[in-house]
Design a protein around this motif. Structure first.
Motif, short mmCIF file in Angstrom:
data_model
loop_
_atom_site.label_atom_id
_atom_site.label_comp_id
_atom_site.label_asym_id
_atom_site.label_seq_id
_atom_site.Cartn_x
_atom_site.Cartn_y
_atom_site.Cartn_z
N LEU A 672 41.23 44.44 46.50
CA LEU A 672 40.64 45.76 46.27
C LEU A 672 41.68 46.85 46.52
O LEU A 672 41.76 47.83 45.76
N LEU A 673 42.46 46.69 47.59
CA LEU A 673 43.48 47.69 47.89
C LEU A 673 44.51 47.77 46.77
O LEU A 673 44.94 48.88 46.39
N ARG A 674 44.93 46.63 46.23
CA ARG A 674 45.91 46.65 45.15
C ARG A 674 45.31 47.30 43.90
O ARG A 674 45.98 48.06 43.19
N GLN A 707 36.66 50.10 34.10
CA GLN A 707 37.24 49.70 35.38
C GLN A 707 36.14 49.30 36.37
O GLN A 707 36.28 48.34 37.15
N ALA A 708 35.01 50.06 36.35
CA ALA A 708 33.89 49.70 37.23
C ALA A 708 33.33 48.34 36.85
O ALA A 708 32.98 47.52 37.70
N GLU A 709 33.26 48.12 35.52
CA GLU A 709 32.78 46.83 35.03
C GLU A 709 33.71 45.70 35.47
O GLU A 709 33.26 44.61 35.83
N GLN A 710 35.01 45.99 35.48
CA GLN A 710 35.97 44.97 35.91
C GLN A 710 35.77 44.60 37.39
O GLN A 710 35.81 43.43 37.76
N ASP A 714 35.03 41.04 38.85
CA ASP A 714 36.04 40.40 39.72
C ASP A 714 35.49 40.08 41.11
O ASP A 714 35.84 39.05 41.70
N PHE A 715 34.68 40.98 41.62
CA PHE A 715 34.20 40.80 43.00
C PHE A 715 32.76 40.29 43.07
O PHE A 715 32.16 40.27 44.14
N ARG A 716 32.24 39.91 41.85
CA ARG A 716 30.93 39.29 41.80
C ARG A 716 29.88 40.14 42.51
O ARG A 716 29.14 39.67 43.38
#
Length: 774
Positions: A672-674, A707-710, A714-716
């Motif tokens: 998340l930080l990256r 980006q929100a969708e990604q 990604d984080f389920r």
């Protein structure tokens, strides 16, 4: 009662008497000849240094200390330099003043305590003469050197040396000199031939006593009274001048007819004295000179030493000791021949009553007719206090008891108090104790000081009995005596530690006001550490145990006692001490053996010392807590690289701790930080450090739906959460078309709100509401 007055000698309007105090129990082969003698006032001890000028290393002078009754207390050979003067402090410590100006201080039992010097200039010029004096400041010392200079110290416990001004024309030591204490100022009065000088801090002043004629000759001896109020000057022609020590008023001038200088000259007076006098002693004569110009002569057989007291003069010889004093007025009134004083009549009435004689009633009637029965009782009680003989005391107190039986409103307080005080005084006057205190001295000294002196002389049983008899509170009486006894007991080298510990516990028990830690501290000072630990086991208060254990370097035991006490502050105190005293490895190992202390220290480190907390976890191989530490530390790190590094360290430690969930969560945080940094660099969104949900809300609010969708994928992120976030974001931005499109993209995981609308509401609701409503 004629036998009582047989030893009385008239002097003006008063009488003087000599009272036998003791047959001295010492065995002095040569008496008091060739000896330096010093006796403390208030019935204090006697120090005797034989042949003080002897300097042969093969035959040293012997310093001996005795009680006032001549009982041996201490004796040891004098191995230091030549002694000029001996003296006693107000706390019965022996002062030995040497020629080089060094003052050595010993306790009552001859144990060396400390020493000090009267100044460097005194070392270069020998001390010719010295005097020990008592002032409101404490015990002081004054010396005169071979350079004819005076040096003064008014309080040896707070040493401040004063070098007084030079005296014009003085070569060597003066003819005579004394120390005066006036208006809280200490001065020196000295004579140099016919001239008299007063030395203070800044000046040397010539003075002239009023009424003393220059034709009377040079002053060869002088003496100041016990209270420093009166002064006596003796000239080489035998004239004795007496007056106030301020030299402003003359009392008398008497021609003693003695041209030889006396060995000693002292004032003999008592409070409220009718006829104060000066006592002069020669080899074979003791002369009492009153201000009334009359004298009394007493022959002397053996060499004597005079000791000034507040109410008389003690006369010490090799065989006996006597007290010379003015007979108190109340005793004169009762015992004087043909006295008609109320007390005398009451005493005679009681004598007749014991004989079953009717004269007793006649004497009582005579007293009652004068309405003086209360005064008669008071006189008998007061006179009993001034008498040294126990039989005389009993006669007077019985007469007082007989008289008060005929009084209805007489307060017995004075009678009871005097009875108790006389019983105490008679006990301490016994030759085995050796404290010949008069009632006047006892009142001045106070009961508390008397108990202190008994304790100091190690008369513990008597001190305890006195405390109990007078019903003194334990913390001031018995407990204080037991504490001193125990402190002396632990110094006995002939007993084992176990024996001393048992004896102290048995005797002291749970006495209030006695701290076993204080006794243990004394044992530790004497080099008996194991005894100190045994005594500390009896101490109920852990707060008193721990400081001494730390001082003794018994840190493990101190930590155990602190933990057992349940006092967190005490535990923190010990831990802080151990941290400063031990190396880090030993410190951590010590804490591992005490889980409570370790837990408290961890709490402290979390708030104050984060780095120490990390070392502590490393020492214990506590991977889980160490990983938590890295995670917490990452939030304090401002740079992304540093934060990622700390989180990676946390991942490694979680792996060692086999905490898969924590590993996954931490790795997600790193991703998340990256991701946030990437978007910050591309869009300038300011996302770094935000949580996943806040990051998604921010992206949706900025219109970055892809980006929100990604992140959602990604984080389920759960469908319900994502739908609520997006629905809320679109509704707040009033993007109804986009919201309608989103609602039709797939089946809603959060369902729909079903509500009916009236025709009037249809025209006011938003388009999406109309389409979704039924």
């Amino acid at each position: 009662m004629a036998f009582i007055t047989a030893s009385w000698n008239p002097l003006g309007d008063a009488f003087y008497r000599k009272t036998d105090l003791y047959e001295m129990s010492w065995s002095l082969r040569d008496g008091l000849r060739d000896s330096l003698v010093a006796a403390a006032p208030y019935g204090g001890p006697i120090a005797l240094l034989r042949e003080p000028q002897r300097r042969s290393p093969s035959s040293r002078p012997q310093l001996e200390i005795y009680s006032a009754s001549g009982g041996p207390v201490a004796s040891f050979p004098w191995k230091s330099g030549p002694v000029v003067q001996l003296g006693w402090t107000v706390s019965d410590e022996l002062l030995c003043i040497q020629e080089d100006g060094t003052v050595l201080i010993y306790d009552l039992f001859g144990s060396f305590k400390r020493h000090f010097s009267m100044g460097q200039e005194v070392v270069q010029s020998q001390v010719l003469e010295a005097k020990v004096f008592h002032s409101p400041y404490g015990t002081g010392i004054a010396i005169v050197t071979s350079s004819s200079r005076f040096t003064l110290a008014t309080n040896i416990d707070d040493l401040k040396l004063r070098r007084l001004p030079e005296v014009p024309g003085l070569q060597g030591k003066p003819s005579c000199w004394v120390v005066l204490t006036q208006d809280r100022q200490t001065k020196v009065l000295l004579s140099n031939g016919p001239e008299l000088f007063i030395l203070d801090n800044t000046s040397c002043t010539v003075v002239c006593p009023p009424g003393l004629s220059p034709q009377d000759g040079s002053i060869v001896h002088m003496s100041v009274s016990f209270s420093y109020k009166y002064l006596a000057l003796l000239t080489d022609s035998g004239h004795l001048w007496t007056g106030l020590s301020t030299l402003q008023e003359k009392l008398s001038e008497v021609d003693t007819k003695k041209t030889m200088a006396p060995k000693q000259m002292l004032w003999c007076r008592r409070p409220k004295s009718q006829q104060p006098s000066v006592v002069l002693m020669w080899d074979r004569l003791l002369l009492v000179v009153g201000v009334c110009n009359e004298t009394i002569q007493y022959p002397i057989e053996d060499p004597c030493v005079l000791v000034g007291e507040m109410d008389g003069v003690r006369i010490i010889s090799s065989s006996n000791q006597e007290l010379l004093q003015e007979v108190p007025l109340v005793c004169q009134d009762i015992f004087k021949i043909a006295s008609m004083a109320p007390g005398a009549l009451l005493l005679e009435a009681h004598r007749e009553y014991e004989k079953s004689s009717q004269k007793a009633d006649e004497y009582l009637r005579e007293i009652k007719e004068q309405s003086m029965l209360g005064e008669a009782v008071r006189q008998c009680v007061e006179a009993a206090g001034h008498e040294y003989d126990t039989n005389t005391q009993k006669s007077l107190m019985r007469a007082a008891s007989f008289g008060k039986c005929f009084l209805t409103d007489f307060s017995p307080d004075q009678f009871v108090t005097t009875c108790r005080e006389l019983r105490v005084l008679n006990a301490v006057r016994d030759s085995s104790i050796g404290l010949p205190l008069t009632h006047t001295q006892f009142k001045q000294l106070t009961l508390q000081v008397l108990i202190d002196r008994l304790v100091y002389r190690q008369f513990y049983p008597l001190a305890i009995e006195v405390c109990r008899y007078l019903k003194i509170p334990d913390y001031q009486g018995v407990s204080r005596v037991l504490k001193h006894w125990a402190s002396c007991k632990v110094q006995q080298k002939d007993l084992t530690d176990d024996a001393i510990a048992r004896a102290v516990c048995m005797k002291v028990g749970d006495s209030p006001g006695v701290s076993y830690s204080d006794i243990a501290a004394k044992a530790y000072e004497c080099g008996r550490a194991e005894l100190a630990i045994k005594l500390l086991d009896f101490e109920a208060r852990s707060g008193e145990q721990v400081p001494l254990l730390l001082k003794m370097k018994r840190s493990q035991l101190a930590l155990s006692k602190a933990v057992e006490s349940g006092d967190t502050d005490l535990v923190y105190t010990v831990v802080s001490y151990l941290k400063n005293e031990m190396n880090r490895g030993d410190f951590f190992m010590t804490l591992r053996n005490q889980p409570v202390a370790l837990s408290l220290y961890r709490q402290f480190c979390k708030l104050q010392e984060q780095e120490t907390l990390k070392d502590l976890y490393n020492q214990d191989d506590d991977h889980q807590e160490l990983a938590n530490y890295y995670v917490t530390a990452s939030y304090r790190e401002k740079r992304l690289e540093g934060r990622l590094s700390l989180l990676q360290s946390a991942v490694d430690e979680y792996n060692k701790a086999k905490n898969e969930f924590a590993v996954k969560t931490t790795e997600d945080e790193m991703r998340l930080l990256r991701f946030q940094r990437k978007l910050d660099d591309e869009k300038g969104a300011g996302l770094l450090g935000l949580s996943l949900q806040v990051t998604m809300e921010t992206l949706l609010s900025l219109g970055l739906h892809k980006q929100a969708e990604q992140l959602y994928k990604d984080f389920r992120v759960p469908d319900k959460r994502y739908w609520w976030l997006k629905l809320k974001s679109l509704a707040e931005k009033e993007e109804w078309d986009e919201l309608e499109k989103f609602s039709k993209s797939k089946k809603s995981p959060i369902g729909y709100l079903v509500r009916r609308t009236t025709p009037q509401e249809k025209c006011t609701t938003n388009p999406l509401s109309r389409k979704l409503s039924i």
